[in-house]
Design a protein around this motif. Structure first.
Motif, PDB file in Angstrom:
ATOM      1  N   PHE A   1       0.854  -1.193   0.000  1.00  0.00           N
ATOM      2  CA  PHE A   1       0.000   0.000   0.000  1.00  0.00           C
ATOM      3  C   PHE A   1       0.884   1.235   0.000  1.00  0.00           C
ATOM      4  O   PHE A   1       2.028   1.178   0.424  1.00  0.00           O
ATOM      5  CB  PHE A   1      -0.854   0.025   1.268  1.00  0.00           C
ATOM      6  CG  PHE A   1      -1.894  -1.045   1.277  1.00  0.00           C
ATOM      7  CD1 PHE A   1      -3.000  -0.954   0.445  1.00  0.00           C
ATOM      8  CD2 PHE A   1      -1.767  -2.150   2.099  1.00  0.00           C
ATOM      9  CE1 PHE A   1      -3.959  -1.951   0.437  1.00  0.00           C
ATOM     10  CE2 PHE A   1      -2.724  -3.145   2.101  1.00  0.00           C
ATOM     11  CZ  PHE A   1      -3.822  -3.048   1.267  1.00  0.00           C
ATOM     12  N   ASN A   2       0.338   2.336  -0.483  1.00  0.00           N
ATOM     13  CA  ASN A   2       1.037   3.600  -0.318  1.00  0.00           C
ATOM     14  C   ASN A   2       0.005   4.706  -0.204  1.00  0.00           C
ATOM     15  O   ASN A   2      -1.204   4.464  -0.347  1.00  0.00           O
ATOM     16  CB  ASN A   2       2.028   3.855  -1.454  1.00  0.00           C
ATOM     17  CG  ASN A   2       1.339   4.025  -2.783  1.00  0.00           C
ATOM     18  OD1 ASN A   2       0.177   4.407  -2.865  1.00  0.00           O
ATOM     19  ND2 ASN A   2       2.055   3.737  -3.844  1.00  0.00           N
ATOM     20  N   GLU A   3       0.483   5.912   0.072  1.00  0.00           N
ATOM     21  CA  GLU A   3      -0.461   7.004   0.335  1.00  0.00           C
ATOM     22  C   GLU A   3      -1.359   7.301  -0.831  1.00  0.00           C
ATOM     23  O   GLU A   3      -2.536   7.578  -0.676  1.00  0.00           O
ATOM     24  CB  GLU A   3       0.325   8.257   0.689  1.00  0.00           C
ATOM     25  CG  GLU A   3       0.349   8.450   2.181  1.00  0.00           C
ATOM     26  CD  GLU A   3       1.090   9.694   2.582  1.00  0.00           C
ATOM     27  OE1 GLU A   3       0.899  10.733   1.945  1.00  0.00           O
ATOM     28  OE2 GLU A   3       1.877   9.590   3.536  1.00  0.00           O
ATOM     29  N   GLU A   4      -0.797   7.200  -2.062  1.00  0.00           N
ATOM     30  CA  GLU A   4      -1.612   7.527  -3.237  1.00  0.00           C
ATOM     31  C   GLU A   4      -2.781   6.550  -3.351  1.00  0.00           C
ATOM     32  O   GLU A   4      -3.915   6.937  -3.605  1.00  0.00           O
ATOM     33  CB  GLU A   4      -0.744   7.470  -4.506  1.00  0.00           C
ATOM     34  CG  GLU A   4      -1.390   8.196  -5.668  1.00  0.00           C
ATOM     35  CD  GLU A   4      -1.119   7.567  -7.012  1.00  0.00           C
ATOM     36  OE1 GLU A   4      -0.116   6.837  -7.128  1.00  0.00           O
ATOM     37  OE2 GLU A   4      -1.933   7.789  -7.922  1.00  0.00           O
ATOM     38  N   ILE A   5      -2.481   5.247  -3.120  1.00  0.00           N
ATOM     39  CA  ILE A   5      -3.536   4.242  -3.212  1.00  0.00           C
ATOM     40  C   ILE A   5      -4.611   4.536  -2.164  1.00  0.00           C
ATOM     41  O   ILE A   5      -5.808   4.550  -2.463  1.00  0.00           O
ATOM     42  CB  ILE A   5      -2.956   2.814  -3.025  1.00  0.00           C
ATOM     43  CG1 ILE A   5      -2.034   2.475  -4.195  1.00  0.00           C
ATOM     44  CG2 ILE A   5      -4.061   1.778  -2.875  1.00  0.00           C
ATOM     45  CD1 ILE A   5      -1.438   1.087  -4.147  1.00  0.00           C
ATOM     46  N   LEU A   6      -4.171   4.818  -0.944  1.00  0.00           N
ATOM     47  CA  LEU A   6      -5.158   5.049   0.122  1.00  0.00           C
ATOM     48  C   LEU A   6      -6.031   6.261  -0.197  1.00  0.00           C
ATOM     49  O   LEU A   6      -7.248   6.225  -0.060  1.00  0.00           O
ATOM     50  CB  LEU A   6      -4.439   5.253   1.463  1.00  0.00           C
ATOM     51  CG  LEU A   6      -3.710   4.017   1.968  1.00  0.00           C
ATOM     52  CD1 LEU A   6      -3.063   4.286   3.303  1.00  0.00           C
ATOM     53  CD2 LEU A   6      -4.666   2.827   2.101  1.00  0.00           C
ATOM     54  N   LYS A   7      -5.356   7.323  -0.684  1.00  0.00           N
ATOM     55  CA  LYS A   7      -6.089   8.559  -1.003  1.00  0.00           C
ATOM     56  C   LYS A   7      -7.178   8.289  -2.044  1.00  0.00           C
ATOM     57  O   LYS A   7      -8.252   8.850  -1.986  1.00  0.00           O
ATOM     58  CB  LYS A   7      -5.067   9.562  -1.574  1.00  0.00           C
ATOM     59  CG  LYS A   7      -5.358  10.998  -1.208  1.00  0.00           C
ATOM     60  CD  LYS A   7      -4.212  11.917  -1.568  1.00  0.00           C
ATOM     61  CE  LYS A   7      -3.816  11.803  -3.031  1.00  0.00           C
ATOM     62  NZ  LYS A   7      -2.479  12.152  -3.348  1.00  0.00           N
ATOM     63  N   ASN A   8      -6.846   7.382  -2.959  1.00  0.00           N
ATOM     64  CA  ASN A   8      -7.755   7.174  -4.076  1.00  0.00           C
ATOM     65  C   ASN A   8      -8.662   5.955  -3.964  1.00  0.00           C
ATOM     66  O   ASN A   8      -9.422   5.685  -4.878  1.00  0.00           O
ATOM     67  CB  ASN A   8      -6.950   7.069  -5.371  1.00  0.00           C
ATOM     68  CG  ASN A   8      -6.286   8.392  -5.691  1.00  0.00           C
ATOM     69  OD1 ASN A   8      -6.959   9.377  -5.936  1.00  0.00           O
ATOM     70  ND2 ASN A   8      -4.962   8.412  -5.633  1.00  0.00           N
ATOM     71  N   THR A   9      -8.525   5.205  -2.884  1.00  0.00           N
ATOM     72  CA  THR A   9      -9.381   4.019  -2.798  1.00  0.00           C
ATOM     73  C   THR A   9     -10.413   4.105  -1.680  1.00  0.00           C
ATOM     74  O   THR A   9     -11.517   3.600  -1.821  1.00  0.00           O
ATOM     75  CB  THR A   9      -8.556   2.728  -2.608  1.00  0.00           C
ATOM     76  OG1 THR A   9      -7.683   2.920  -1.533  1.00  0.00           O
ATOM     77  CG2 THR A   9      -7.802   2.344  -3.848  1.00  0.00           C
ATOM     78  N   LEU A  10     -10.045   4.729  -0.578  1.00  0.00           N
ATOM     79  CA  LEU A  10     -10.992   4.765   0.540  1.00  0.00           C
ATOM     80  C   LEU A  10     -12.042   5.849   0.271  1.00  0.00           C
ATOM     81  O   LEU A  10     -12.019   6.929   0.871  1.00  0.00           O
ATOM     82  CB  LEU A  10     -10.258   5.038   1.854  1.00  0.00           C
ATOM     83  CG  LEU A  10      -9.276   3.938   2.282  1.00  0.00           C
ATOM     84  CD1 LEU A  10      -8.588   4.287   3.591  1.00  0.00           C
ATOM     85  CD2 LEU A  10      -9.989   2.598   2.428  1.00  0.00           C
ATOM     86  N   ASN A  11     -12.904   5.549  -0.666  1.00  0.00           N
ATOM     87  CA  ASN A  11     -13.959   6.507  -1.011  1.00  0.00           C
ATOM     88  C   ASN A  11     -15.144   5.771  -1.631  1.00  0.00           C
ATOM     89  O   ASN A  11     -15.172   4.524  -1.645  1.00  0.00           O
ATOM     90  CB  ASN A  11     -13.408   7.592  -1.950  1.00  0.00           C
ATOM     91  CG  ASN A  11     -12.815   6.981  -3.196  1.00  0.00           C
ATOM     92  OD1 ASN A  11     -13.336   5.993  -3.708  1.00  0.00           O
ATOM     93  ND2 ASN A  11     -11.713   7.521  -3.665  1.00  0.00           N
ATOM     94  N   SER A  12     -16.065   6.509  -2.199  1.00  0.00           N
ATOM     95  CA  SER A  12     -17.319   5.888  -2.644  1.00  0.00           C
ATOM     96  C   SER A  12     -17.195   5.135  -3.968  1.00  0.00           C
ATOM     97  O   SER A  12     -18.115   4.439  -4.375  1.00  0.00           O
ATOM     98  CB  SER A  12     -18.387   6.963  -2.769  1.00  0.00           C
ATOM     99  OG  SER A  12     -17.931   7.895  -3.732  1.00  0.00           O
TER     100      SER A  12
END
Ligand code: M7G
Length: 327
Positions: free
Chosen positions: A79-90
């Motif tokens: 995982f990395n920050e970019e993935i988290l920023k773009n996945t934990l959403n609707s």
């Protein structure tokens, strides 16, 4: 959010696809990688290795209408920050398994763009490749200089992986757009680029390799005081290039040489210190600073030292040592 756009996957009719793949194969002759777009033509034969800890699986198989064996290596990415920023959403799917009091258990499906699996395909794969990727028992051999001369060296002159991929990089025929830094000097120069094991996307598993321009230095065993300028150059300029491009200071880098290497053309590994990269353990890795220091103290240290190395039980090198009663 624009970042979260789904990747559009084009769906082709199965019959059209089969015809297209076979026409591509015919037209492009030998090189599978110029035509490979999916795994519809891949036939799995067996699992060579499987690591739940590393989240990797290695499969042996073949491609329809192509002679010989192939290896497919799949690895889940960190995982990395970019993935988290773009996945934990609707935009993603969250499926509930069950809940109990304050604890909820779910299966989460990120969008296609963020659920990629790092994939390496080796074709045609030799029996030596298959042994390399197959899980099996390993042994430690204490290689004296005499054993190197009488067993290891004759063996590796007889049986080694092709260095074509190295030549392609040094001659700017492959991976040219991946080069991070080049010092073109024929004596002390090298090319620094992301290792095959790194997709270059997140620093969590940063892995680069510096390949020297000078030909004929097979491994650590060959290194002596003539090579100090080369080794110091790789260390200094490699660190600088990585700091400039990725913002990682040298105190967070692990810089080392493998013994035995898989490929007998001198190269130096650079990995992120927090990353437990494959092959970083004491039985295989020699930290570049210590290599430089040892040679500074004793110019022919690596011609005199006993160097331990690990070998797989089915490798011919192990069988050679076993035949002589050394292991
Ligand atoms: P090694 O110490 O000879 O072998 O390192 P090992 O670490 O595999 O035991 C060779 C390094 O080169 C490894 O880290 C490989 O992942 C990397 N490598 C191998 N190939 C075939 C390629 C390639 O085609 N391109 C790049 N960039 N790296 C490669």
């Amino acid at each position: 959010m624009a970042d979260c756009e789904e990747v559009q996957v084009e769906v082709e009719e199965p019959a059209t696809k089969k015809a297209r793949v076979q026409a591509d194969i015919k037209e492009c002759g030998e090189n599978l990688h110029t035509v490979l777009k999916d795994f519809s033509e891949f036939q799995q034969t067996r699992i060579l290795s499987d690591s739940s800890q590393r989240k990797t699986i290695c499969i042996e198989g073949s491609f329809n209408n192509r002679e010989g064996k192939a290896i497919v290596l799949l690895e889940k990415k960190p995982f990395n920050e970019e993935i988290l920023k773009n996945t934990l959403n609707s935009n993603c799917v969250l499926q509930k398994e069950f809940s109990n009091d304050i604890y909820g258990f779910y299966e989460f499906f990120p969008s296609v763009k963020y659920s990629g699996i790092k994939t390496t395909v080796i074709y045609p794969a030799t029996e030596k490749h298959i042994r390399k990727y197959q899980s099996q028992d390993i042994h430690l051999i204490e290689e004296t200089p005499e054993l190197y001369e009488s067993v290891t060296l004759p063996h590796l002159q007889k049986e080694k992986f092709s260095l074509q991929w190295v030549t392609n990089i040094l001659e700017h025929k492959s991976e040219t757009d991946r080069v991070v830094f080049e010092d073109p000097s024929p004596e002390i120069g090298f090319i620094l680029l992301p290792d095959l094991k790194w997709d270059g996307k997140q620093i969590e598993d940063l892995y680069l390799v510096a390949i020297v321009h000078q030909r004929g230095i097979k491994s650590l065993r060959d290194l002596n005081s003539c090579h100090l300028p080369l080794l110091k150059n790789i260390k200094g300029k490699g660190i600088k290039a990585i700091e400039e491009k990725y913002g990682i200071p040298c105190s967070q880098l692990r810089i080392y040489i493998h013994y035995q290497p898989s490929f007998y053309h001198l190269h130096v590994h650079f990995t992120y210190l927090k990353y437990d990269a494959p092959g970083i353990h004491a039985e295989k890795s020699h930290i570049l600073s210590s290599v430089i220091d040892n040679i500074d103290l004793m110019p022919d240290y690596y011609q005199k030292a006993t160097l331990p190395f690990v070998v797989k039980e089915t490798e011919n090198l192990f069988l050679e040592y076993e035949r002589r009663g050394i292991v």
